[in-house]
Write a protein that holds these residues in place. Structure first.
Motif, PDB file in Angstrom:
ATOM      1  N   GLU A 709       0.832  -1.201   0.000  1.00 23.96           N
ATOM      2  CA  GLU A 709       0.000   0.000   0.000  1.00 23.96           C
ATOM      3  C   GLU A 709       0.875   1.264   0.000  1.00 23.96           C
ATOM      4  O   GLU A 709       0.434   2.338  -0.385  1.00 23.96           O
ATOM      5  N   ASN A 738       3.786 -15.110   2.055  1.00 23.22           N
ATOM      6  CA  ASN A 738       3.394 -13.743   2.402  1.00 23.22           C
ATOM      7  C   ASN A 738       2.382 -13.178   1.418  1.00 23.22           C
ATOM      8  O   ASN A 738       1.474 -12.443   1.813  1.00 23.22           O
ATOM      9  N   LEU A 740       0.163 -14.889  -0.320  1.00 23.31           N
ATOM     10  CA  LEU A 740      -1.135 -15.491  -0.013  1.00 23.31           C
ATOM     11  C   LEU A 740      -1.747 -14.814   1.212  1.00 23.31           C
ATOM     12  O   LEU A 740      -2.931 -14.476   1.228  1.00 23.31           O
ATOM     13  N   GLU A 744      -5.272 -12.771   1.183  1.00 22.30           N
ATOM     14  CA  GLU A 744      -6.356 -13.187   2.081  1.00 22.30           C
ATOM     15  C   GLU A 744      -6.802 -12.010   2.940  1.00 22.30           C
ATOM     16  O   GLU A 744      -7.992 -11.812   3.180  1.00 22.30           O
ATOM     17  N   ASP A 745      -5.833 -11.257   3.424  1.00 20.21           N
ATOM     18  CA  ASP A 745      -6.131 -10.110   4.273  1.00 20.21           C
ATOM     19  C   ASP A 745      -7.076  -9.145   3.545  1.00 20.21           C
ATOM     20  O   ASP A 745      -8.141  -8.778   4.061  1.00 20.21           O
ATOM     21  N   TYR A 746      -6.704  -8.756   2.313  1.00 16.85           N
ATOM     22  CA  TYR A 746      -7.560  -7.822   1.569  1.00 16.85           C
ATOM     23  C   TYR A 746      -8.936  -8.418   1.301  1.00 16.85           C
ATOM     24  O   TYR A 746      -9.957  -7.754   1.430  1.00 16.85           O
ATOM     25  N   GLN A 748     -10.584 -10.736   2.967  1.00 18.09           N
ATOM     26  CA  GLN A 748     -11.435 -10.922   4.144  1.00 18.09           C
ATOM     27  C   GLN A 748     -11.804  -9.614   4.825  1.00 18.09           C
ATOM     28  O   GLN A 748     -12.870  -9.500   5.408  1.00 18.09           O
ATOM     29  N   THR A 749     -10.893  -8.639   4.774  1.00 15.77           N
ATOM     30  CA  THR A 749     -11.137  -7.451   5.600  1.00 15.77           C
ATOM     31  C   THR A 749     -11.542  -6.222   4.799  1.00 15.77           C
ATOM     32  O   THR A 749     -12.308  -5.403   5.293  1.00 15.77           O
ATOM     33  N   GLU A 750     -11.025  -6.051   3.579  1.00 21.27           N
ATOM     34  CA  GLU A 750     -11.365  -4.842   2.831  1.00 21.27           C
ATOM     35  C   GLU A 750     -12.433  -5.092   1.772  1.00 21.27           C
ATOM     36  O   GLU A 750     -13.251  -4.233   1.492  1.00 21.27           O
ATOM     37  N   LEU A 758      -8.991 -18.393  -2.581  1.00 23.83           N
ATOM     38  CA  LEU A 758      -7.555 -18.576  -2.814  1.00 23.83           C
ATOM     39  C   LEU A 758      -7.103 -19.900  -2.208  1.00 23.83           C
ATOM     40  O   LEU A 758      -7.482 -20.230  -1.096  1.00 23.83           O
ATOM     41  N   THR A 759      -6.286 -20.625  -2.947  1.00 23.50           N
ATOM     42  CA  THR A 759      -5.716 -21.863  -2.418  1.00 23.50           C
ATOM     43  C   THR A 759      -4.248 -21.931  -2.812  1.00 23.50           C
ATOM     44  O   THR A 759      -3.920 -21.717  -3.981  1.00 23.50           O
ATOM     45  N   PHE A 892      -5.628   0.572  -7.330  1.00 25.48           N
ATOM     46  CA  PHE A 892      -5.061  -0.754  -7.055  1.00 25.48           C
ATOM     47  C   PHE A 892      -4.195  -0.575  -5.818  1.00 25.48           C
ATOM     48  O   PHE A 892      -3.911   0.564  -5.413  1.00 25.48           O
ATOM     49  N   ILE A 893      -3.792  -1.672  -5.227  1.00 23.80           N
ATOM     50  CA  ILE A 893      -3.033  -1.574  -3.981  1.00 23.80           C
ATOM     51  C   ILE A 893      -1.743  -0.788  -4.244  1.00 23.80           C
ATOM     52  O   ILE A 893      -0.948  -1.166  -5.091  1.00 23.80           O
ATOM     53  N   GLY A 894      -1.577   0.312  -3.545  1.00 19.27           N
ATOM     54  CA  GLY A 894      -0.345   1.091  -3.656  1.00 19.27           C
ATOM     55  C   GLY A 894      -0.427   2.245  -4.627  1.00 19.27           C
ATOM     56  O   GLY A 894       0.490   3.063  -4.701  1.00 19.27           O
TER      57      GLY A 894
END
Ligand SMILES: [Zn+2]
Lengths: 1001, 91
Positions: A709, A738, A740, A744-746, A748-750, A758-759, A892-894
């Protein structure tokens, strides 16, 4: 001629099992059941070590883990040697050898002892004050300090023993198997709580098990007799696990405790083999019952550290438990009744007790009367003002104490003796309690810190909870057990206790001498040689915080963490500063309670298990073909494949040429692979990569760059659209987990509204990367049915196919700039695929290449490696990769961070190519780059990130990050090295095939 | 070592989890509309309270789910755990 001071047979000593051992090279005898300390005392050996700073002779002081002086080296010179072991904890066995530490050439004659006579020059903070200046001299000082100080020697060869870890979950953990611990464990287990009882000693029962004071009775039996019966009953109780020789080292939050179980340290060498030596127990307990007991306090008086001066309770234990007299002419020095029990214990065995020096005015308890009746002389209101005897105590001088206890009066009486028991009261062992985060409160009347505020489900029972008399112990234990276990009745309801009531106590932290304090040596911390004088000096010099005084004087900083002297240090500070002890606070007790071996801490994670590693399915082939390996993350990757004695350089040059001239093959199985599915998968990729993804056709591949970000490059890789809602993303080898996690963080939370799953499938596929102008022909041989024409299978596209019966996914993508294919098969077919490629490639001289050649080939093309050419401070713009950053995408991220004032600076470090003026000089990666040689200080413009000799270009090439490098094309710079300055020119980072013509060759 | 009650798996040892910083900091929906200062506020500024703090945690070596935790940093008492998207318990 050594004396035999074994005075009584004891049920804990097996006199039929005689054991010989060596101490400082001399052979002695003891019995099974002895500790090294008890066996030495039985041989009348008191002098066992030298103190840390003054090298004063020191003797055995205690009978337990709190021992400050008797610190020995076990089995010196062997691979099982261990330093800093307390002689009071070592159980002897046939063949045991031990030696004193911190003395040279021997404990009897120690050169460092000269420090004792120089002691006026060694005040508190001496090392800080003297050796800190001038700074350049420190190395020299350190050399001498290290040689004259030091506590023992580490083993120099591999530890032959096995260590283990075990997780234990229990309802109730009871720490300490004295009377309180035994009763607590018994009642917990009887009430169906899964209970674990641990004790650091080899026998259960604590000090009560040898408590034979005739005036204390439990159910009309002596405490010793009664407790032995209770211990016998433990055997028949279900739900109860008992571990002896198990010492709790740490008590963390949420009732998580670490304990060391000692399994073979007490065995002879031949019985230690192939057994687990020590086991670290990781205990998670619903409730913890601390029954850790109390430590006896010494008394602080002039020259209180001579060999022969011991804790009164230790003398009693040696006499009652080990059947050993610690001296022939014994004296006790006390402020309470407990020394009288020790005196009677010796007297009853016919051992001479010369006198008892008591700082109290009188005591009327039964045990005191008994001592009087025995004809032992008691000096009331007296204090010891000095002692004599260099290597062994031979006399004490006593004088009458003034009423306020601050001075002595009258004439001096000298008493000849060879052993002095000191009894200064009791300090509850609250170390584990405070480690758990719970808070103490100072009891001004009892002069002890007691548990006050618990932070977890725990209770402190017995003397560690402040109950010192058996009647109080039983009464309070009963109530606490009922409350914490939520039960209505216990075994303790019906116990009848009679005890001898002590009626007076007198506490003086620092006892006066007839000499001024400056001329005396009242030791507070024996191991670190800190005296009361040092503490007072620290206060005069302005230290106030107890933590500062502790560090400045080194009080409590030894391996024993000042278990004996900390309370006196606090008391002396409080008295001197004129404050209440409760207001001073206490120092923090940190784990471990007693030192742990490294072996116990690491357990089985040694050798190849020290750091786990991952191998690819093709690994066996690489090994058979003599590959050298390098570690990438946790992976073992083939680095290069030397043949006929090639050096690394020679092998890499050959591999690199082969890959461009004909065909090469790389094991790319370690690349991270994430399977992405869901109706919003395209939108998701749009948000996480800098470039656009929504228009990527099914069956096509695209390179993507992922930012943090903050706008800095985080990872890169090729992602392939397998079907409408199905992608497979590749990541860098080291970044897979990292990436993955971050995705997952984005999700689930954003962006929980996105339908994306995702697998991680990194381990599911093996990947062979086939590259070079003949790669197409080789693939054609393996899969004849697949149309490999550029029309059907162009660069950056994907085909699903079969090699025989093996399903495979083929991506035509390239990290070398050559025509190449990445073939993915189910991991278990990886080696098979690899061998098929090698076989089919024979006629084209297919050359397996490793990571080093891969790095070289991509550097020729100016492709970055995230983590090598970037370091978390590089934006895509800094990397001159503006082309991959979408201007059209809203977000997009960043993205936003790329427009921050700092990231838009023109003079940021930017990625450029570097060519050496002499094409044969290879720059060192990490070398600094400057533009001026005559500047001082010289301005560093950047550094070399990748550097190789390119066999295909026949010159050295390098990538570098250079401040403002983007606008420096063609500029001459310098790389200053130790012996020379290398002239370099800034160049385009794409060194080879700038037009990408080879991709379709 | 905490004992953490994952809302999906139950009580597990802390070593299965990863801490993820302060909770309830929402990524701005329209980053490009923000000034440098406003973006920096989101990007860099985090509280570090001695006392009750709202945190994100991830059951990294378990179900991989993120969740929120209310923790007193002065004594590490975990006061509440709740799922992502749920309202924090009133203080
Ligand atoms: Zn979970």
């Amino acid at each position: 001629m050594t004396k035999n001071l074994r005075v009584k047979s004891s049920e804990y000593i097996d006199e039929t099992n005689r054991i010989s051992f060596k101490f400082n090279g001399k052979t002695y005898h003891g019995f099974k059941g002895d500790t090294l300390a008890s066996a030495l005392l039985a041989n009348d050996v008191h002098l066992v070590g030298r103190s840390f700073k003054y090298h004063r002779p020191r003797g055995i002081m205690t009978s337990g883990s709190e021992e400050p002086n008797a610190i020995v080296q076990i089995n010196p010179g062997t691979n099982r040697t261990e330093p800093n072991v307390r002689a009071t904890e070592v159980e002897i066995y046939e063949g045991l050898e031990a030696s004193s530490q911190n003395c040279w050439p021997s404990v009897e004659f120690d050169i460092g002892g000269i420090n004792n006579f120089l002691s006026p020059f060694f005040p508190a903070g001496f090392y800080y004050k003297t050796f800190m200046w001038p700074a350049s001299f420190w190395e020299k000082y350190e050399f001498f300090i290290r040689h004259s100080a030091g506590l023992g020697k580490s083993p120099t060869s591999r530890d032959p023993d096995i260590y283990d870890h075990r997780n234990i979950h229990c309802d109730v953990l009871v720490v300490g198997a004295g009377i309180s611990g035994i009763l607590a464990a018994k009642n917990a287990a009887k009430n169906n709580f899964k209970t674990l009882l641990v004790d650091e000693k080899n026998e259960l029962g604590g000090s009560t098990v040898y408590e034979n004071n005739e005036f204390n009775k439990i159910d009309n039996k002596t405490p010793s007799e009664w407790l032995k019966k209770e211990i016998e009953e433990l055997k028949n109780i279900k739900n109860l696990e008992i571990k002896t020789r198990t010492s709790v080292a740490a008590y963390h939050q949420y009732n998580y405790l670490l304990a060391r179980e000692n399994l073979t340290d007490h065995l002879e060498a031949k019985d230690k083999t192939n057994k687990i030596r020590q086991r670290l127990l990781k205990i998670r307990a619903k409730k913890v019952i601390l029954a850790t007991g109390a430590l006896e306090r010494p008394l602080i008086f002039n020259n209180n550290d001579r060999p022969g001066i011991m804790l009164s309770s230790a003398i009693k234990k040696y006499s009652e438990f080990y059947g050993v007299a610690c001296g022939s002419k014994n004296v006790f020095f006390t402020n309470n009744d407990s020394a009288y029990e020790s005196a009677m214990s010796l007297y009853n065995k016919g051992i001479n007790v010369e006198a008892i020096i008591d700082i109290r005015e009188q005591s009327e308890s039964k045990i005191v009367k008994k001592v009087k009746e025995a004809g032992i002389k008691i000096y009331w209101s007296h204090s010891i003002v000095d002692t004599t005897g260099y290597k062994r105590l031979n006399s004490i001088s006593i004088m009458k104490l003034s009423n306020d206890g601050t001075s002595v009066t009258g004439s001096k009486i000298s008493i000849s003796c060879d052993c002095l028991g000191v009894a200064g009261g009791w300090t509850p062992a609250v170390h584990l309690y405070t480690q758990s985060g719970s808070k103490l409160k100072f009891d001004e009347e009892k002069k002890v810190f007691l548990p006050n505020q618990n932070t977890s489900e725990q209770i402190s029972v017995g003397s560690c909870g402040g109950d010192f008399k058996i009647d109080e112990i039983i009464k309070n234990l009963n109530q606490k057990l009922k409350d914490t276990l939520n039960i209505n009745e216990t075994d303790l309801d019906s116990i009848k206790v009679e005890i001898d009531q002590e009626n007076s106590k007198r506490n003086i932290w620092l006892l006066p001498s007839d000499k001024p304090l400056g001329k005396t040596k009242p030791f507070v911390d024996y191991q670190n040689d800190a005296t009361a004088k040092d503490i007072k000096l620290a206060l005069r010099e302005g230290f106030r915080s107890i933590e500062h005084v502790k560090r400045y004087t080194t009080t409590g900083m030894g391996t024993d963490q000042g278990k004996l002297g900390n309370m006196h240090a606090l008391g002396i500070i409080a008295d001197t500063a004129g404050v209440k002890m409760g207001e001073l606070g206490t120092t923090t007790f940190r784990p471990p309670y007693t030192p742990l071996t490294f072996g116990t801490i690491v357990g089985r994670n040694v050798g190849k298990f020290f750091d786990i590693f991952r191998r690819t399915p093709m690994n066996d082939w690489h090994v058979e073909n003599k590959a050298e390996f390098e570690n990438v993350g946790q992976w073992k990757r083939a680095w290069y494949y030397p043949i006929n004695g090639e050096t690394m350089h020679q092998a890499v040059q050959r591999e690199s040429r082969a890959a461009r001239e004909s065909a090469g093959i790389l094991d790319a199985s370690t690349l991270g692979k994430i399977d992405i599915q869901g109706s919003d998968a395209s939108e998701f990729l749009n948000r996480v990569y800098t470039n656009a993804w929504s228009k990527l056709a099914i069956g096509k591949c695209r390179y993507g760059l992922m930012l943090n970000e903050d706008g800095m490059v985080y990872d890169d890789g090729v992602t392939t659209r397998l079907s409408e809602n199905h992608y497979i993303m590749t990541t860098t080898t080291g970044g897979a987990a990292n990436v993955l996690g971050k995705l997952e963080d984005y999700l689930q939370t954003e962006w929980p509204e996105l339908d994306v799953y995702l697998t991680s499938v990194t381990d599911h596929y093996a990947t062979a990367s086939l590259c070079g102008p003949n790669s197409k022909k080789i693939l054609k041989k393996i899969i004849p049915d697949l149309d490999l024409s550029d029309e059907n299978f162009p660069h950056m596209s994907f085909k699903e196919s079969k090699i025989g019966n093996i399903q495979c996914r083929i991506m035509r993508i390239s990290f070398t700039g050559e025509h190449s294919y990445e073939i993915n098969v189910q991991a278990s077919y990886g080696k098979d695929l690899w061998e098929k490629c090698i076989e089919a490639g024979q006629e084209f001289n297919i050359t397996p290449y490793g990571t080093e050649t891969m790095h070289l080939l991509r550097a020729e093309k100016g492709f970055i490696i995230v983590g090598q050419d970037t370091d978390g401070t590089m934006t895509p713009i800094d990397l001159q990769m503006d082309w991959i950053v979408s201007k059209k995408k809203y977000d997009f991220i960043g993205k936003r961070s790329l427009y921050r004032s700092d990231t838009m600076r023109e003079d940021r470090k930017q990625l450029v190519g570097l060519l050496t003026d002499d094409p044969n000089i290879i720059l060192e990666e990490g070398a600094q780059i400057v533009s001026e040689l005559n500047q001082s200080p010289v301005e560093m413009l950047g550094h070399v990130t990748s550097s190789y000799f390119s066999p295909n270009l026949k010159k050295s090439i390098a990538l570098a990050v250079v401040r403002g490098g983007k606008d420096m094309m063609g500029k001459k710079l310098f790389v200053p090295m130790e012996n020379k300055n290398i002239n370099v020119t800034v160049a385009n980072p794409v060194f080879y095939d700038e037009k990408n013509e080879r991709l379709n060759a | 070592m905490f004992l953490i009650n994952c809302p999906y798996c139950g009580e597990r040892d802390q070593q299965e989890f990863k801490a993820g910083g302060e909770a309830h900091i929402e990524r701005p929906k329209q980053p490009t509309e923000l000034s440098d200062d406003e973006w920096a506020e989101y990007l860099f500024m985090r509280k570090n309270i001695k006392g009750v703090q709202f945190e994100r945690w991830n059951h990294a070596h378990g179900c991989r789910k993120w969740f929120n935790m209310v923790r007193d940093t002065s004594n590490d008492e975990i006061k509440a755990i709740y799922k992502m998207g749920e309202k924090p318990p009133s203080q």
